[in-house]
Design a protein around this motif. Structure first.
Motif, short mmCIF file in Angstrom:
data_model
loop_
_atom_site.label_atom_id
_atom_site.label_comp_id
_atom_site.label_asym_id
_atom_site.label_seq_id
_atom_site.Cartn_x
_atom_site.Cartn_y
_atom_site.Cartn_z
N LYS A 1 -25.37 -31.60 -16.22
CA LYS A 1 -25.13 -30.16 -16.35
C LYS A 1 -24.24 -29.97 -17.43
O LYS A 1 -24.35 -28.69 -17.89
N LYS A 2 -23.30 -30.91 -17.98
CA LYS A 2 -22.38 -30.64 -19.19
C LYS A 2 -23.37 -30.72 -20.53
O LYS A 2 -23.13 -29.97 -21.34
N GLN B 1 -25.67 -28.93 -22.04
CA GLN B 1 -26.65 -27.95 -22.29
C GLN B 1 -27.24 -27.70 -23.44
O GLN B 1 -28.46 -27.00 -23.34
N HIS C 1 -32.67 -30.40 -23.91
CA HIS C 1 -33.64 -30.11 -23.15
C HIS C 1 -33.19 -31.17 -21.92
O HIS C 1 -33.28 -32.37 -22.30
N ALA C 2 -33.74 -30.53 -20.80
CA ALA C 2 -33.89 -31.49 -19.71
C ALA C 2 -34.73 -32.77 -19.81
O ALA C 2 -34.87 -33.84 -19.41
N TYR D 1 -33.43 -32.73 -13.25
CA TYR D 1 -32.38 -32.41 -14.16
C TYR D 1 -32.79 -30.98 -14.96
O TYR D 1 -31.53 -30.37 -15.16
N TYR D 2 -33.90 -30.36 -14.70
CA TYR D 2 -33.87 -29.07 -15.32
C TYR D 2 -32.94 -28.09 -14.23
O TYR D 2 -32.68 -27.10 -14.61
N TYR E 1 -30.50 -28.93 -12.26
CA TYR E 1 -29.21 -29.15 -12.70
C TYR E 1 -28.76 -27.85 -14.00
O TYR E 1 -27.48 -27.54 -13.89
N GLN E 2 -29.41 -28.02 -15.05
CA GLN E 2 -29.10 -27.19 -16.02
C GLN E 2 -29.45 -25.81 -15.76
O GLN E 2 -28.72 -24.89 -16.54
N SER E 3 -30.05 -25.42 -15.07
CA SER E 3 -30.51 -23.70 -14.63
C SER E 3 -29.85 -23.47 -13.51
O SER E 3 -29.54 -21.86 -13.60
N ASP F 1 -22.00 -35.42 -26.57
CA ASP F 1 -23.45 -35.24 -26.08
C ASP F 1 -24.19 -36.64 -25.95
O ASP F 1 -24.95 -37.11 -25.02
#
Length: 348
Positions: free
Chosen positions: A73-74, A76, A79-80, A131-132, A134-136, A267
């Protein structure tokens, strides 16, 4: 990636999924009895695990998985799909020496290769989608929706493996669907004001849908693993998972044009930690399933949701809505109910 004796359990662990619906093939109780029979009494007592150690391992596993999700999540700016690629590379570096040491080869039995390939493609796709998600969307929403996997597993196993689908399974399915609806809050049920009040609703919807598809793909993967059974070494199953995942990621990144080296600093550190914490979580979960009943492990695994809520509030200052809390209770209740039912059946 996780050298354990319980082949069926280890096959399910590399995706970090709940173990509610797929009991490990073979009887751990029988193997435990064999060990005791072959070992003198005093030595057997020394080897007996500490009471509650399996539950502690499960709790530690849930914590490590949740921390890994927090790092996803961190990150960003990456890309997932690229995060998934880095994880596949990390796992591949570990799996190759294990396959060489175990002398299992890299292709597998001829009759099982198609199943291994399907398992790899669907399992890695499920990882990318999670993973997508988590990011979205929020960490809690993505985690809770992913817990609907056992319900889909029951349905798919009933269709393709002709396993019994009981009225209790239908009740758990209804609870899970209700929970997902409360979390997603579709406008055709909750009204257009949901979209108007939530500026990021479209992104949230994409993330929730990705988590739901992840649950379906993971369920199909578990059914395939049950079909394969113990005829294939679990390390070979993981090998197909990382190879298919890395191939998917490279193709997807080439099409999307999203490939980029991570920025210096946090990152790159997060990418390393995602692999380390994911690996640690899988290892402790494997150890837990070796010494504890699968039903108890599945119950303790629901701590993933608790940690997700805590991390979301502490690190993102995002207090979940009552809709999310209600949906979480429905999904978690469904998972707990399924675990208790399996536990009760196995204890007869």
């Amino acid at each position: 990636m996780r050298p354990v004796d319980d082949t069926g359990a280890a096959k399910r662990l590399e995706s970090g999924l709940p173990l509610v619906d797929i009991p490990p093939p073979g009887s751990r109780q029988e193997s435990a009895a064999t060990e005791v029979a072959e070992t003198p009494g005093p030595e057997a007592e020394k080897k007996a695990p500490c009471p509650g150690l399996g539950l502690f391992y499960t709790l530690l596993s849930a914590f490590l998985f949740s921390v890994g999700s927090l790092f996803v999540k961190k990150v960003q700016d990456i890309h997932a799909v690229e995060i998934s690629a880095f994880r596949c590379v990390f796992q591949m570096l570990i799996i190759i020496p294990c396959l060489i040491y175990r002398k299992t080869g890299f292709i597998g039995p001829k009759g099982q290769r198609i199943f291994l390939l399907l398992r790899g493609v669907l399992g890695s796709s499920a990882m990318i989608l999670l993973y997508y998600a988590y990011q979205s969307t929020s960490l809690a929403d993505a985690t809770v929706i992913s817990f609907s996997c056992p319900v889909f597993t029951s349905i798919i196993a009933c269709i393709f493996l002709k396993e019994k689908y009981s009225p209790w399974d239908a009740v758990f399915t209804a609870f899970t669907i209700t929970g997902v609806i409360l979390i997603v809050r579709p406008p055709f049920l909750f009204g257009s004001e949901v979209v108007e009040t939530d500026k990021d609703y479209s992104v949230h919807l994409k993330g929730a849908f990705a988590a739901l598809v992840h649950a379906v793909f993971a369920a199909v993967t578990l059914v395939i693993l049950r079909k394969i059974g113990t005829s294939v070494d679990y390390m070979l199953s993981i090998w197909y998972y990382v190879v298919a995942g890395l191939t998917e990621c490279i193709v997807a990144l080439s099409i999307l044009g999203e490939w980029s080296l991570p920025h210096c600093g946090l990152d790159r550190l997060f990418l390393i930690l995602i692999g380390l914490f994911g690996l640690g979580g899988q290892m402790f979960l494997a150890k837990a399933i070796q010494i504890e009943k699968a039903g108890l492990v599945a119950l303790m695994k629901t701590m993933d949701v608790v940690f997700a809520f805590i991390f979301q509030i502490i690190f993102f200052h995002d207090v979940p809505s009552w809709w999310t809390v209600g949906g979480s209770l429905c999904v978690v209740a469904s998972s707990i109910g399924a675990a208790v039912r399996k536990w009760y059946q196995s204890s007869k």
